[in-house]
Design a protein around this motif. Sequence first.
Motif, PDB file in Angstrom:
ATOM      1  N   GLY A 128      22.394  80.945  90.612  1.00  0.00           N
ATOM      2  CA  GLY A 128      22.261  80.405  91.764  1.00  0.00           C
ATOM      3  C   GLY A 128      23.538  80.802  92.657  1.00  0.00           C
ATOM      4  O   GLY A 128      23.528  79.941  93.653  1.00  0.00           O
ATOM      5  N   GLN A 182      24.628  74.481  95.693  1.00  0.00           N
ATOM      6  CA  GLN A 182      24.145  75.741  95.614  1.00  0.00           C
ATOM      7  C   GLN A 182      23.470  76.020  96.960  1.00  0.00           C
ATOM      8  O   GLN A 182      22.608  74.856  97.260  1.00  0.00           O
ATOM      9  N   THR A 217      16.783  83.083  92.402  1.00  0.00           N
ATOM     10  CA  THR A 217      18.049  83.624  92.161  1.00  0.00           C
ATOM     11  C   THR A 217      18.339  84.200  90.850  1.00  0.00           C
ATOM     12  O   THR A 217      17.193  84.150  90.116  1.00  0.00           O
ATOM     13  N   HIS A 266      23.618  83.233  94.454  1.00  0.00           N
ATOM     14  CA  HIS A 266      22.943  83.420  95.812  1.00  0.00           C
ATOM     15  C   HIS A 266      21.458  83.191  95.549  1.00  0.00           C
ATOM     16  O   HIS A 266      20.899  83.330  94.616  1.00  0.00           O
ATOM     17  N   TRP A 267      20.899  82.451  96.602  1.00  0.00           N
ATOM     18  CA  TRP A 267      19.508  82.137  96.462  1.00  0.00           C
ATOM     19  C   TRP A 267      18.894  82.918  97.645  1.00  0.00           C
ATOM     20  O   TRP A 267      19.511  82.858  98.792  1.00  0.00           O
ATOM     21  N   ARG A 268      17.592  83.551  97.380  1.00  0.00           N
ATOM     22  CA  ARG A 268      17.006  84.238  98.343  1.00  0.00           C
ATOM     23  C   ARG A 268      15.542  83.852  98.616  1.00  0.00           C
ATOM     24  O   ARG A 268      14.968  83.345  97.647  1.00  0.00           O
TER      25      ARG A 268
END
Length: 890
Positions: A80, A46, A76, A82-84
């Motif tokens: 996981g 990820q 997230t 999307h990770w910002r």
Amino acid sequence: MTMWNIAPRSVNLQGVCLVDEDHGWAVGDGGMILATRDGGRGWSPQGDTDKDLRAVSFVDTLRGWAAGRDGIILHTEDGGRHWRRQDSGTERNLYGISFAPTGRTGWAVGDGGTVLASADGGRTWQPQRTGTGAHFTRCFALDDRVAWIVGKKGRILATTDAGSTWTVQESGTAADLRGVFAVSPASCWAVGREGTVLWTENAGATWTRADSGTELDVYGVWAAPDGNTVRVSGDDGMVLASADRGRTFSARSSGTGKDIVALAFTPGAMRGRAAGDDGLVLATEDGGVTWHPQLNGMHQDFVGVHGAGPVRWVVGQGGAVAVTTDAGAGWRGGGISSGTVLWGVHGLDDGLHAWAVGDHGVILATTDGGTTWHRQDIPATEDLHAVHLAAPRGWAVGTAATLLATTDGGTTWHRQDIPATEDLHAVHGLDDGLHAWAVGDHGVILATTDGGTTWHRRSYPATVTLTNVHAVDAGTAWAVGRGGTILVTHDGGATWSRRDSGTDAALWGVAFTASGELGWAVGDSGTVLTTSDGGARWSGQDSLVTDSLKDVWVSPDGKAVSAAGDGGLILGSDDGGETWRAHVSGTGKNLYGVHIFPGADGGWVVGDGGTVLSSRSGGRWSPRPIGPATNLYGITAPDADTAWVAGRGGTVMVTRDAGATWRAQETGTIRDLLSVHVRPDRRTGWVVGDQGTILATDDGGATWRHQAGAPGRAALWTVAFADDRTGWAVGTGGTVLATRDAGATWRTQSVGTTDDLVGLHVVDARTCWVVGDDGTVLGTADGGTHWRRHDSETTQCLNAVHFAPDGRVGCAVGRSDTVLISRDGGASWQAAPTRSGMSLWAVHVASDRHWWAVGDEGTVLSTQDGGATWEQQFYSPEKDAAARPQPQRR
């Protein structure tokens, strides 16, 4: 052979967490984030950062955070997918992150006493004051108000008011602490170097040292909710278990010798995961009594690839083999021939039958998709570089004009007479079993049209080494080689013509579709070339990597392409090469020591996992394996043929034939040895390490004897001498030792700091430089009577320092690509990063313009303009003798 998944990158994992029996995450170097949703049967990568990640914390299956290098904090909210990145407000390295079960309150800690707190799920972060600038390594949030922090030199802090105030607690140890875990406001455990395990039952009013039964470094710690069951992990695959609240421990077999940096269990204390070096993830279902690998990242270089349908086979160094049955979505692999380089592989369309060939005449075969392998009896001991089967016929080629043939599917092999004396590097044939080609050194090209009964030499007016060949049909064949060479024949080899590749890079692999219209060639520095018009024109494709690619395979229709290369790298494309993705992304071992010969005419590099690299006459870096896979931290080389290495568990080894063979020397200690120095006489030397260890020899290492060590058993990181009698050693807690009598006595020198000192360079008997934590740069010009601190303008840890022979130009390197340069004898220092992004561990200044540096993930850098620009140096196994210096030949 036991099979298991291969981590998408063979990097060190630094943190692991479990939410329940099915969901878990692990993070590590190079931005690695791995996730499992099925109890670890499968792990998926990820995220999209390249920053080293040191810790991970999830509060449920959706909400999680990761922290790491340069102040990065990732978040997230969807498990996981999307990770910002969150704004941490700092560029300091972060080593720990932990959130309370509510997911509202969390802390992150790191370099220079950095403590960050969030009360809104990480949307905003605020610094908190602790009254100390200690280096913090881990934190643990019990709830929204209670948290613990541990760090270097035994530092422990606690808060009960969400961090409004932090209380420094007396730990009773000066050992660096690496892990912390609490189950209540009263009950907490902390672990660290030299077997340190501490516990408290009164909220830290007193800490007691447990009987861990080990002196190995401890990194991971976990306790069951009731506090009775405790597990810890650390160096050399150590896992310890306690059933008495951590008072005493017994060893558990992890089945690995790799460092286990972090571990986590589900609340029931039965199911657990452990993460560590080389992408290692272990699993237990019985509370840690037994462990089995779920991920075992391969760091070995891959040099051969072949496929059929959704199956891909890859082989390489150390007998490494990897196989996927789903076009690269998941890989399994291991070692099938320990210590042997496997150069080539070929599998049949059924996905069950495959052959691999390698050094010393090895031919291995499998009939069950790689679950088991057996060695086939052959009449040769020469290194074999390639194999091709058009069942029941097949061929294998290698050094000294070795060409073996089989007519019964590999059951028996026999030599064939050929009109050549050169080393052969590749062989490829048509499915008819009659037409085949072989290529090798000095432009040799061989062809057969009768299944190998007779071979004919096909001449081409060039002597370049040819490394690979691909037969399209009875008349058309392609060959590639060094210097960007691409050759083609359309008349069965009667004539050959050269195609413009547009590159000077060595090309190692070539493959075409069944029609012969689409083709690919791969080579050094991530080179990928493609043609769509039958080879009339070739153009480059962006492979997104810089590692050398050693082989390529193309499906008959050209939709699927796979390439393999250095550092366990496997690339795949399912759209004809328009886009590439890393199935197994290559990164090398962390490198810690470098020695460059006078005149920058080659040298040595050492690092994790027994890594030894050598360069001669300024050429490529090539592996010189020592045998044991122990971590190596220091190297010294009195001349080009003789070198000593020092490392984990009292390891000292010597070579006297430029690395062709290595011999272990008895040191009488199991302490980690971190630095070695041997004088030009090749007899007098010293080695230093953990717990103040100093060993000396006057007979070339035949015997090593203890000398009086550092006070307080401070770890010694580096030793160096100006002459046969004058030397220094430096270490933790501001330790500087000096000797004027070859080590018969060592005296402490006052340097005015308690920062850990890591790097040392001795210019002469009066001039010495030392670097360390918090940007420390110290110098003496009077043999250590007086030391002066110089402004480095950084707070990063500096790991090494080195000066040119005239003592004017110097360079210091450290964490997070920290590079400092002095051109006035150390009076002033200026920052000049390499832009590699890697932590650097050693540097050698050969002249005022020519320097070398090594560091994380196999980084070897050189500059020829005094640090203005840096160039990455690549290293990998190569088949042809020209690339392998003679001492390595057998």
